[in-house]
Design a protein around this motif. Sequence first.
Motif, PDB file in Angstrom:
ATOM      1  N   HIS A 137     115.231  37.484  12.399  1.00 17.84           N
ATOM      2  CA  HIS A 137     116.162  36.539  12.995  1.00 17.84           C
ATOM      3  C   HIS A 137     115.317  35.391  13.530  1.00 17.84           C
ATOM      4  CE1 HIS A 137     115.108  38.113  16.958  1.00 17.84           C
ATOM      5  NE2 HIS A 137     115.422  39.318  16.544  1.00 17.84           N
ATOM      6  N   ARG A 160     117.282  46.292   7.036  1.00 13.97           N
ATOM      7  CA  ARG A 160     117.557  46.704   5.662  1.00 13.97           C
ATOM      8  C   ARG A 160     116.386  47.576   5.217  1.00 13.97           C
ATOM      9  NH1 ARG A 160     114.608  44.499   1.937  1.00 13.97           N
ATOM     10  NH2 ARG A 160     113.545  42.534   2.280  1.00 13.97           N
ATOM     11  N   GLY A 201     123.109  51.864   7.602  1.00 18.06           N
ATOM     12  CA  GLY A 201     123.944  50.811   8.160  1.00 18.06           C
ATOM     13  C   GLY A 201     123.505  50.287   9.510  1.00 18.06           C
ATOM     14  N   THR A 202     122.256  50.553   9.898  1.00 22.97           N
ATOM     15  CA  THR A 202     121.749  50.063  11.176  1.00 22.97           C
ATOM     16  C   THR A 202     121.768  48.542  11.163  1.00 22.97           C
ATOM     17  OG1 THR A 202     120.342  52.018  11.402  1.00 22.97           O
ATOM     18  CG2 THR A 202     119.787  50.125  12.761  1.00 22.97           C
ATOM     19  N   ARG A 203     122.428  47.956  12.136  1.00 22.13           N
ATOM     20  CA  ARG A 203     122.549  46.495  12.200  1.00 22.13           C
ATOM     21  C   ARG A 203     121.187  45.839  12.386  1.00 22.13           C
ATOM     22  NH1 ARG A 203     126.766  44.323  16.253  1.00 22.13           N
ATOM     23  NH2 ARG A 203     125.860  42.431  15.393  1.00 22.13           N
ATOM     24  N   GLY A 204     120.994  44.752  11.642  1.00 25.55           N
ATOM     25  CA  GLY A 204     119.774  43.975  11.771  1.00 25.55           C
ATOM     26  C   GLY A 204     118.618  44.471  10.931  1.00 25.55           C
TER      27      GLY A 204
END
Length: 139
Positions: free
Chosen positions: A57, A41, A36-39
């Motif tokens: 991004h 996958r 679940g680390t943001r940014g």
Amino acid sequence: MDATEIPALPFIDEHTTIVEANTDAVWRELTARTDGTRGFRVAVSTRGRELALVGRHPFSRYALIFHLDETDQGHTRLRAESRATFPGPAGAVYRRLVIGTGAHALLVQRMLTKVRKSTPEGRGELRDKPPPAGSRETT
């Protein structure tokens, strides 16, 4: 971005730590910390060997690849390899802010230290036991 695009990303840096536990124990701790680390996958997940996280991004495309190698002493060498591209003028500014200030290196080193300090002793009993029922391990 998928796993086939990772090698084309420019190499940024690599950080290493030795964890006094076997690769199974380190894998469990690493995947629990990165779940679940943001940014990011998951692009590659080879249990006990390699975990590659990718993201993008407007200012960057990036990958953080963890390599787990068993040492002769039954410990685990955990390496975190960073790769990224920073397109355009805004990307160049972003690179200076993230890489140039040392913030990225500090965060990666901190993550490796947390994994090293939080992994239970993995020699012996953990080496031969299957993961606990209901665990959220990736294979």
